[in-house]
Design a protein around this motif. Structure first.
Motif, PDB file in Angstrom:
ATOM      1  N   ASP A 191     -28.258  47.252 -40.109  1.00 12.84           N
ATOM      2  CA  ASP A 191     -27.856  46.006 -39.469  1.00 12.84           C
ATOM      3  C   ASP A 191     -26.595  45.474 -40.155  1.00 12.84           C
ATOM      4  O   ASP A 191     -26.065  46.103 -41.081  1.00 12.84           O
ATOM      5  CB  ASP A 191     -28.986  44.972 -39.483  1.00 12.84           C
ATOM      6  CG  ASP A 191     -29.372  44.513 -40.890  1.00 12.84           C
ATOM      7  OD1 ASP A 191     -28.594  44.743 -41.852  1.00 12.84           O
ATOM      8  OD2 ASP A 191     -30.454  43.914 -41.032  1.00 12.84           O
ATOM      9  N   LYS A 192     -26.104  44.325 -39.732  1.00 11.62           N
ATOM     10  CA  LYS A 192     -24.848  43.795 -40.258  1.00 11.62           C
ATOM     11  C   LYS A 192     -24.928  43.422 -41.726  1.00 11.62           C
ATOM     12  O   LYS A 192     -23.904  43.263 -42.397  1.00 11.62           O
ATOM     13  CB  LYS A 192     -24.416  42.588 -39.429  1.00 11.62           C
ATOM     14  CG  LYS A 192     -25.380  41.412 -39.473  1.00 11.62           C
ATOM     15  CD  LYS A 192     -24.873  40.273 -38.601  1.00 11.62           C
ATOM     16  CE  LYS A 192     -25.832  39.086 -38.650  1.00 11.62           C
ATOM     17  NZ  LYS A 192     -25.346  37.972 -37.789  1.00 11.62           N
ATOM     18  N   LEU A 197     -32.365  50.229 -40.586  1.00 15.97           N
ATOM     19  CA  LEU A 197     -33.190  50.085 -39.388  1.00 15.97           C
ATOM     20  C   LEU A 197     -33.890  51.390 -39.039  1.00 15.97           C
ATOM     21  O   LEU A 197     -34.455  51.534 -37.961  1.00 15.97           O
ATOM     22  CB  LEU A 197     -32.314  49.631 -38.211  1.00 15.97           C
ATOM     23  CG  LEU A 197     -31.581  48.296 -38.401  1.00 15.97           C
ATOM     24  CD1 LEU A 197     -30.680  48.012 -37.215  1.00 15.97           C
ATOM     25  CD2 LEU A 197     -32.574  47.154 -38.611  1.00 15.97           C
TER      26      LEU A 197
END
Length: 242
Positions: A191-192, A197
């Motif tokens: 993710d950012k 994930l």
């Protein structure tokens, strides 16, 4: 299947600085099998010095058997170019070839054969490593060869390892009796904030029938299904885009 433990052999008296460059942890190198086998043995060496440092060709043999164990090249006391280590703890023609740049390991190739002699050795497994500037990050290309059908692969795999233990990407293709069976590719997604994930299906996935004809092709983009083709009797019968 991803090979977790990497069995390597180095020179019996390899400088500690070289060990410090090796990856450690889940994908660590293990020196024990070959080093234990060499304990208590007498060796013959060919080595040269320049300005007090090892320089030029280096060779090492088992004094009792005459088997060559090591061959490489020094430049100003540092390993440079290709070095070969023959695994004397096995009865097969197995060896490892290291590529150094002034004592920094760049590449490693492992060869394991089914037969005993060099001239008639049949490939069993091959491992190709390429190390980044940080040696804890590397890629590994593995090929498993059939013993029953000479020259045919059983499995081929490409993996990318980061920070010693993290499997970032894996491409895999499998054969059954020399006929393609399946092709897969997974990539770890973040993710950012950099949180993992998990692994997602990615790229081109393929399934073959027992006769080698196509059964299904599927395309993914980090887990998202993009397109799927289905075949019957080797003929395209369905093509879906998502």
């Amino acid at each position: 299947m991803l090979r977790i433990n990497i069995i390597c052999c180095f020179l019996w008296a390899m400088p500690l600085g070289v060990f410090a460059q090796m990856p450690s942890g889940r994908f660590s190198f293990h020196l024990d099998p070959e080093l234990e086998h060499r304990q208590g043995r007498a060796f013959k060496e060919e080595k040269y010095y320049k300005n007090g440092k090892l320089d030029s060709v280096y060779r090492k043999w088992d004094a009792a058997t005459g088997q060559k164990l090591t061959e490489g090249y020094y430049v100003a006391g540092k390993r440079h170019g290709e070095w070969t280590e023959w695994l004397s703890n096995t009865q097969r023609h197995n060896y490892m070839r290291f590529t150094y740049a002034h004592d920094t390991l760049k590449k490693l190739y492992e060869y394991f054969g089914w037969a005993n002699a060099q001239n008639d050795s049949i490939k069993s497994r091959e491992y190709f490593y390429i190390f980044e500037t940080n040696p804890d990050n590397f890629s590994l290309h593995t090929i498993s060869w059939s013993r029953d059908i000479i020259g045919k692969k059983n499995e081929e795999e490409y993996v990318i390892i980061k920070d010693k233990v993290h499997l970032e990407s894996k491409k895999r293709k499998v054969w059954d009796k020399g006929i393609p069976w399946k092709q897969e590719w997974t990539v770890k997604q973040y993710d950012k904030n950099g949180k993992s994930l998990g692994h997602k299906r990615h790229g081109h996935w393929i399934l073959w029938n027992e006769d080698g004809t196509l059964q299904q092709e599927t395309w993914y983009d980090m887990g998202k299904l993009l397109r799927q083709k289905r075949y019957e009797g080797g003929q395209l019968v369905e093509d879906k885009r998502f």
